[in-house]
Write an enzyme that holds these catalytic residues in place. Structure first.
Site, PDB file in Angstrom:
ATOM      1  CE1 TYR A   1      -3.672   2.534   0.628  1.00 12.30           C
ATOM      2  CE2 TYR A   1      -2.380   3.281   2.504  1.00 12.30           C
ATOM      3  CZ  TYR A   1      -3.442   3.462   1.631  1.00 12.30           C
ATOM      4  OH  TYR A   1      -4.250   4.556   1.754  1.00 12.30           O
TER       5      TYR A   1
ATOM      6  CG  ASP B   1       5.736   3.802   0.868  1.00 14.84           C
ATOM      7  OD1 ASP B   1       6.024   4.475   1.883  1.00 14.84           O
ATOM      8  OD2 ASP B   1       4.572   3.602   0.484  1.00 14.84           O
TER       9      ASP B   1
ATOM     10  CE  LYS C   1       1.069   4.976   8.386  1.00 17.38           C
ATOM     11  NZ  LYS C   1       1.090   4.219   7.161  1.00 17.38           N
TER      12      LYS C   1
HETATM   13  C1  LIG Z   1       0.461   4.684   5.790  1.00 14.35           C
HETATM   14  C2  LIG Z   1       1.195   4.442   4.560  1.00 14.35           C
HETATM   15  C3  LIG Z   1       1.066   5.290   3.433  1.00 14.35           C
HETATM   16  C4  LIG Z   1       0.064   6.403   3.369  1.00 14.35           C
HETATM   17  O1  LIG Z   1       0.291   7.402   4.304  1.00 14.35           O
HETATM   18  P1  LIG Z   1      -0.924   8.382   4.712  1.00 14.35           P
HETATM   19  O2  LIG Z   1      -0.287   9.355   5.633  1.00 14.35           O
HETATM   20  O3  LIG Z   1      -1.958   7.514   5.333  1.00 14.35           O
HETATM   21  O4  LIG Z   1      -1.404   9.005   3.448  1.00 14.35           O
HETATM   22  C5  LIG Z   1       1.877   5.065   2.351  1.00 14.35           C
HETATM   23  N1  LIG Z   1       2.766   4.060   2.354  1.00 14.35           N
HETATM   24  C6  LIG Z   1       2.904   3.226   3.392  1.00 14.35           C
HETATM   25  C7  LIG Z   1       3.929   2.144   3.335  1.00 14.35           C
HETATM   26  C8  LIG Z   1       2.116   3.380   4.524  1.00 14.35           C
HETATM   27  O5  LIG Z   1       2.243   2.524   5.536  1.00 14.35           O
END
Ligand SMILES: *Cc1c(COP(=O)(O)O)cnc(C)c1O
Length: 427
Positions: free
Chosen positions: A144, A239, A267
């Site tokens: 994701y 990511d 995060k």
């Molecule tokens: C949470 C997450 C996102 C998205 O971040 P948001 O702040 O919710 O838009 C993208 N990539 C990874 C790996 C994530 O865990």
């Protein structure tokens, strides 16, 4: 466990907010329940509006690595609020956080702050396309990367399927630019490159996938992606929105020793405030507006409160022994869970890396999305509901990671294990 107030608020919420929540997983739909509404949180505990308290393993989906309302972060935020909450003009705080990030992630020579992980990956991909003058993006099934159009694609089965959108509203023409490969399967990636050797702008991969539950990369998988992207002139984007400053201070790229072209963060770097960031090689980042032609902007980007929370959080994480302590307590919890699984002969697999873990309801080890998708979701729901009733707040979906924080105590671990033992009974 009384939930009268939560139920009442949810009824009202459903009238004014689609599904009653501002992010789908919060609605507890995957576990067939109704969400509890939260009033406050402190340390490892979270408290709902009915006065129930829980040991929290969601940690706001990762950011609260220090625990909730950490005193130093809170004090710094209080002071920052008094100085005004947003200026629409640059501050030294942004430079300070940028320096901390770059110091932790040597692959990033420059960084830009945004407001969410979604923005970070979306912008990184725009930059990768501009830099390579190519359009296609390779992503992995089960990974994701936020909810931008081109990334809401996981496609069907098979080694390499051209993308179909996961959501109505994503134009097929956009989804077509995303090609899905199988996680932990280099051959599936090679096949895509061979088919279109000069069409792929980038491969984007989660540093440590947590969004299908925790599924660690096989030895050689990330290195293999580095080799393939180099060979075909594509960029490797890691990511690390979840894994950055979580898996270790330098993220999955330090943990697994890979050197990506670009990195996305979020995060933890916001310490619980809305932040994202993307960065990478200087030559790539200098293409970004206003130093280059690739446009990207944000009214609240680099917001002083978010920067303050981020700086204070990273300063505390940077201290000696922090991750060792975090890993040791996670290991204690996870070993306890594994012993219970064995005692009870429960049909479960516990996956744990660093402070992230998932209890999969599967007879076989989970190595990719297909393995995760094969889990017994009914058993997971029963387990989740029992755990909640026993005062443990777990992610309300099988396809998520649980997060340990530095505020979790020995007592928390013991109480959690007691709840696990009760909850796995008969499953
Ligand atoms: C949470 C997450 C996102 C998205 O971040 P948001 O702040 O919710 O838009 C993208 N990539 C990874 C790996 C994530 O865990």
């Amino acid at each position: 466990m009384a939930t009268t107030k939560s139920t009442k608020i949810m009824k009202k919420a459903e009238g004014v907010i689609p599904g009653g929540v501002n992010s789908p997983v919060r609605a507890f739909k995957a576990v067939g329940g109704r969400p509890v509404f939260i009033k406050r949180a402190k340390g490892s505990k979270i408290y709902d509006v009915d006065g129930n308290s829980y040991i929290d393993y969601i940690g706001s989906w990762g950011p609260m690595i220090l625990g909730h309302a950490e005193p130093k972060v809170t004090a710094a935020l209080k002071k920052a609020v008094e100085r005004g909450t947003s200026y629409g003009a640059p501050t030294e705080l942004e430079v300070e956080l940028a320096e901390l990030v770059i110091e932790a992630f040597p692959s990033m020579k420059m960084v830009r702050f945004v407001n969410s992980g979604t923005e970070a990956t979306m912008s990184a991909i725009r930059l990768a396309r501009a830099y390579t003058k190519r359009d296609k993006v390779i992503k992995f099934e089960g990974c994701y990367h936020g909810h931008s159009d081109g990334l809401l694609v996981k496609a069907g089965s098979g080694a390499a399927t051209f993308g179909v959108p996961d959501s109505p509203g994503v134009p097929a023409d956009i989804a077509k630019q995303t090609v899905t490969a199988t996680y932990n399967n280099l051959a599936s990636v090679r096949k895509i490159f061979e088919k279109d050797p000069e069409g792929v702008a980038c491969v984007i991969v989660e540093g440590l996938p947590g969004n299908m539950g925790v599924v660690p990369p096989k030895t050689g998988f990330l290195e293999g992606l580095r080799v393939l992207t180099k060979q075909y002139g594509a960029l490797l984007i890691m990511d690390e929105v979840m894994s950055g400053f979580r898996l270790c201070y330098g993220g999955a790229q330090d943990y697994y020793k890979v050197n990506p072209d670009m990195t996305c963060l979020g995060k933890v770097i916001g310490g619980g405030l809305p932040v994202g960031a993307f960065g990478g090689k200087r030559k790539i980042m200098e293409m970004l507006s206003p130093s280059g032609p690739v446009y990207q902007a944000g009214t609240l980007s680099g917001n002083p409160l978010a920067m303050t929370a981020g700086i204070e959080t990273l300063k505390l994480l940077k201290k000696d022994g922090v991750y060792e302590k975090l890993f040791a307590s996670t290991r204690a919890l996870c070993q306890g869970i594994v012993e219970i699984i064995q005692d009870r002969k429960a049909p479960c697999q516990l996956t744990n890396v660093g402070s992230m873990f998932t209890l999969f309801f599967s007879e076989k080890p989970v190595k990719d999305y297909k393995g995760a998708a094969a889990c017994d979701l009914e058993k997971f729901s029963t387990y989740f509901t029992r755990m909640l009733k026993n005062g443990i707040f777990l992610p309300p979906s099988q396809f998520e990671s649980a997060f340990m924080g530095l505020a979790h105590s020995k007592t928390d671990i013991d109480d959690t294990l007691t709840a696990v033992d009760k909850s796995l009974k008969g499953l």
